[in-house]
Design an enzyme around this catalytic site. Structure first.
Site, PDB file in Angstrom:
ATOM      1  N   GLU A   4      -9.563 -35.456   8.069  1.00  0.00           N
ATOM      2  CA  GLU A   4      -9.666 -34.010   8.323  1.00  0.00           C
ATOM      3  C   GLU A   4     -11.128 -33.585   8.298  1.00  0.00           C
ATOM      4  O   GLU A   4     -12.020 -34.347   7.962  1.00  0.00           O
ATOM      5  CB  GLU A   4      -8.900 -33.228   7.247  1.00  0.00           C
ATOM      6  CG  GLU A   4      -7.581 -32.627   7.713  1.00  0.00           C
ATOM      7  CD  GLU A   4      -7.754 -31.342   8.502  1.00  0.00           C
ATOM      8  OE1 GLU A   4      -8.893 -31.020   8.915  1.00  0.00           O
ATOM      9  OE2 GLU A   4      -6.744 -30.654   8.741  1.00  0.00           O
ATOM     10  N   ARG A  56      -3.272 -26.074  -3.234  1.00  0.00           N
ATOM     11  CA  ARG A  56      -4.500 -26.877  -3.221  1.00  0.00           C
ATOM     12  C   ARG A  56      -5.424 -26.316  -2.152  1.00  0.00           C
ATOM     13  O   ARG A  56      -4.996 -25.597  -1.246  1.00  0.00           O
ATOM     14  CB  ARG A  56      -4.202 -28.350  -2.945  1.00  0.00           C
ATOM     15  CG  ARG A  56      -3.743 -28.682  -1.521  1.00  0.00           C
ATOM     16  CD  ARG A  56      -3.945 -30.160  -1.231  1.00  0.00           C
ATOM     17  NE  ARG A  56      -3.386 -30.624   0.038  1.00  0.00           N
ATOM     18  CZ  ARG A  56      -3.981 -30.519   1.224  1.00  0.00           C
ATOM     19  NH1 ARG A  56      -5.142 -29.890   1.332  1.00  0.00           N
ATOM     20  NH2 ARG A  56      -3.411 -31.000   2.312  1.00  0.00           N
ATOM     21  N   ASN A  88      -7.621 -26.285   1.198  1.00  0.00           N
ATOM     22  CA  ASN A  88      -7.446 -26.902   2.513  1.00  0.00           C
ATOM     23  C   ASN A  88      -8.722 -26.705   3.318  1.00  0.00           C
ATOM     24  O   ASN A  88      -9.807 -26.927   2.820  1.00  0.00           O
ATOM     25  CB  ASN A  88      -6.193 -26.369   3.211  1.00  0.00           C
ATOM     26  CG  ASN A  88      -5.660 -27.335   4.250  1.00  0.00           C
ATOM     27  OD1 ASN A  88      -5.679 -28.556   4.043  1.00  0.00           O
ATOM     28  ND2 ASN A  88      -5.175 -26.824   5.363  1.00  0.00           N
ATOM     29  N   GLU A 127       4.091 -27.269  -1.333  1.00  0.00           N
ATOM     30  CA  GLU A 127       5.368 -27.580  -0.682  1.00  0.00           C
ATOM     31  C   GLU A 127       5.376 -27.185   0.801  1.00  0.00           C
ATOM     32  O   GLU A 127       6.347 -27.451   1.503  1.00  0.00           O
ATOM     33  CB  GLU A 127       6.511 -26.867  -1.412  1.00  0.00           C
ATOM     34  CG  GLU A 127       6.719 -27.334  -2.847  1.00  0.00           C
ATOM     35  CD  GLU A 127       7.867 -26.598  -3.504  1.00  0.00           C
ATOM     36  OE1 GLU A 127       9.027 -26.816  -3.089  1.00  0.00           O
ATOM     37  OE2 GLU A 127       7.612 -25.784  -4.415  1.00  0.00           O
ATOM     38  N   ASN A 143      -5.833 -22.757   7.401  1.00  0.00           N
ATOM     39  CA  ASN A 143      -6.379 -23.853   8.198  1.00  0.00           C
ATOM     40  C   ASN A 143      -7.632 -23.437   8.951  1.00  0.00           C
ATOM     41  O   ASN A 143      -8.552 -22.890   8.373  1.00  0.00           O
ATOM     42  CB  ASN A 143      -5.300 -24.445   9.109  1.00  0.00           C
ATOM     43  CG  ASN A 143      -5.024 -25.891   8.755  1.00  0.00           C
ATOM     44  OD1 ASN A 143      -5.940 -26.677   8.556  1.00  0.00           O
ATOM     45  ND2 ASN A 143      -3.754 -26.255   8.666  1.00  0.00           N
ATOM     46  N   ASP A 191      -3.926 -26.447  13.767  1.00  0.00           N
ATOM     47  CA  ASP A 191      -4.528 -26.974  12.536  1.00  0.00           C
ATOM     48  C   ASP A 191      -6.015 -26.600  12.505  1.00  0.00           C
ATOM     49  O   ASP A 191      -6.353 -25.433  12.488  1.00  0.00           O
ATOM     50  CB  ASP A 191      -4.285 -28.484  12.467  1.00  0.00           C
ATOM     51  CG  ASP A 191      -4.432 -29.062  11.076  1.00  0.00           C
ATOM     52  OD1 ASP A 191      -5.269 -28.567  10.302  1.00  0.00           O
ATOM     53  OD2 ASP A 191      -3.719 -30.028  10.753  1.00  0.00           O
TER      54      ASP A 191
END
Length: 273
Positions: free
Chosen positions: A14, A91, A93, A111, A139, A189
Site C-alpha cells: 500500500e 487502525r 489507514n 471489522e 482511504n 482505494d
C-alpha cells in the site's frame, strides 16, 4: 505495457510514494517500510502494522504505524506523536501530506463494517485535529493543482468526494460527490493526481485503476492482473511511470506493478512539523 517490478510477494502492499529517485511503499500487515531504488529492493520492520508514509523535510520519512506518527531514517525509528485517546475498534489507514506539510491520515474499522473511523490531520505544533467522523474505511487522499479542493475516499461508500480546501488553515467544507462508482465491481482505494488535474483511483476488487476528470468523468482505465489493486503514485525520471500496489489474495497479487503513461504526475509534498 504493465510490468512487475518487485519479486518479493507481500501481504498488503500500500501507500506508494516516489521521492528523489526512490519508490517507497508499505506492507501494512507485516509492519514493513519498503524501498525500491533502481533494482535494489530493501525493507525494514517498523511496527505491528504500518499504514502510510511520506517524505520528511528534515530527512527520512514520516510513517503512520500502530497508534502514532514516527520518523524513520538511517538512524532508526523515533516517535513524533502518539495518539493518547485511541479507539481500539480502529487502525490507521491511508495518509498523505498537503502542500503546507500537514499529515492527513484516516482510521478504519477493524471489522470493515462499522462507521467508527475518522479523518485526522497532524498540524504544525504537533496538534492533532479530527476533521471527519463516521468513516468506515478511510482511504485515498489528493489535492487539486491549485490546492483549493481536497479529494477523499471512504471505500464502502463507493464514491470519491470533493471538498473545498483552505490551504492556509487546513479546513475543509462543502462535501460533494465527485464520482459515484456504485456500478463498478470493487471499491475505490488509494489515489493520486496527475499534472493535468485528473485523479487516478485504484479499484480494490476490480483489478484496475481508473482515470477521473475534475468534472467526475471516467476517461480511462488500466487493467491489472491482481484484482485487489490498493494504491497508485507517479514517479520515474520523467514522472510518467504509474506505480500500482496490490494485495496478496491470488497468484498475481501482492506485487508492485509499473506502467509507462503519456501523462506526468506531480511531486509528493514533504511533511513539516
Amino acid at each position: 505495457m504493465l510490468k512487475k517490478i518487485v519479486n518479493k510477494k507481500g501481504i498488503l502492499y500500500e501507500g506508494p510514494v516516489w521521492f528523489k529517485d526512490t519508490l517507497y511503499f508499505v506492507d501494512i500487515l507485516k509492519g514493513e517500510v519498503h524501498t525500491l531504488r533502481g533494482d535494489k529492493h530493501t525493507w525494514i520492520k517498523v511496527g505491528t502494522y504500518v499504514s502510510s508514509l511520506q517524505p520528511y523535510k528534515r530527512g527520512g520519512l514520516v510513517v503512520t504505524a500502530d497508534k502514532g506518527f514516527y520518523h524513520v531514517s538511517e538512524e532508526g525509528v523515533k516517535t513524533i506523536y502518539e495518539v493518547k485517546e485511541w479507539d481500539n475498534r480502529n487502525r490507521f489507514n491511508d495518509g498523505k501530506c498537503d502542500a503546507m506539510g500537514r499529515y492527513w491520515v484516516g482510521t478504519m474499522n477493524l471489522e470493515e463494517k462499522y462507521p467508527t473511523g475518522a479523518l485526522f490531520v497532524l498540524d504544525k505544533g504537533l496538534i492533532l485535529r479530527k476533521v471527519l467522523e463516521g468513516i468506515t474505511i478511510s482511504n485515498g487522499l489528493a489535492w487539486n493543482l491549485d490546492n483549493t479542493k481536497m479529494y477523499y475516499i471512504d471505500s464502502p461508500t463507493k464514491k470519491v468526494f470533493e471538498f473545498a480546501f483552505n490551504l492556509s488553515t487546513g479546513e475543509i467544507r462543502d462535501r460533494k460527490i465527485l464520482v459515484d462508482l456504485t456500478r463498478f465491481q470493487g471499491v475505490p482505494d488509494g489515489m493520486t493526481i496527475d499534472s493535468e488535474g485528473y485523479l487516478w483511483v485504484a479499484i480494490y476488487g476490480g483489478g484496475k485503476v481508473i482515470r477521473v476528470s475534475p468534472k467526475g468523468e471516467i476517461v480511462g482505465e488500466i487493467k491489472v492482473p491482481a484484482s485487489h489493486t490498493t494504491s497508485v503514485t507517479f514517479g520515474g525520471n520523467d514522472m510518467r511511470t504509474l506505480f500500482i500496489t496490490t494485495a496478496n489474495d491470488e497468484a498475481e497479487g501482492g506485487y508492485v506493478y509499473a506502467v509507462e503513461t503519456d501523462i506526468k504526475g506531480v511531486e509528493s509534498f514533504e511533511c513539516e512539523f
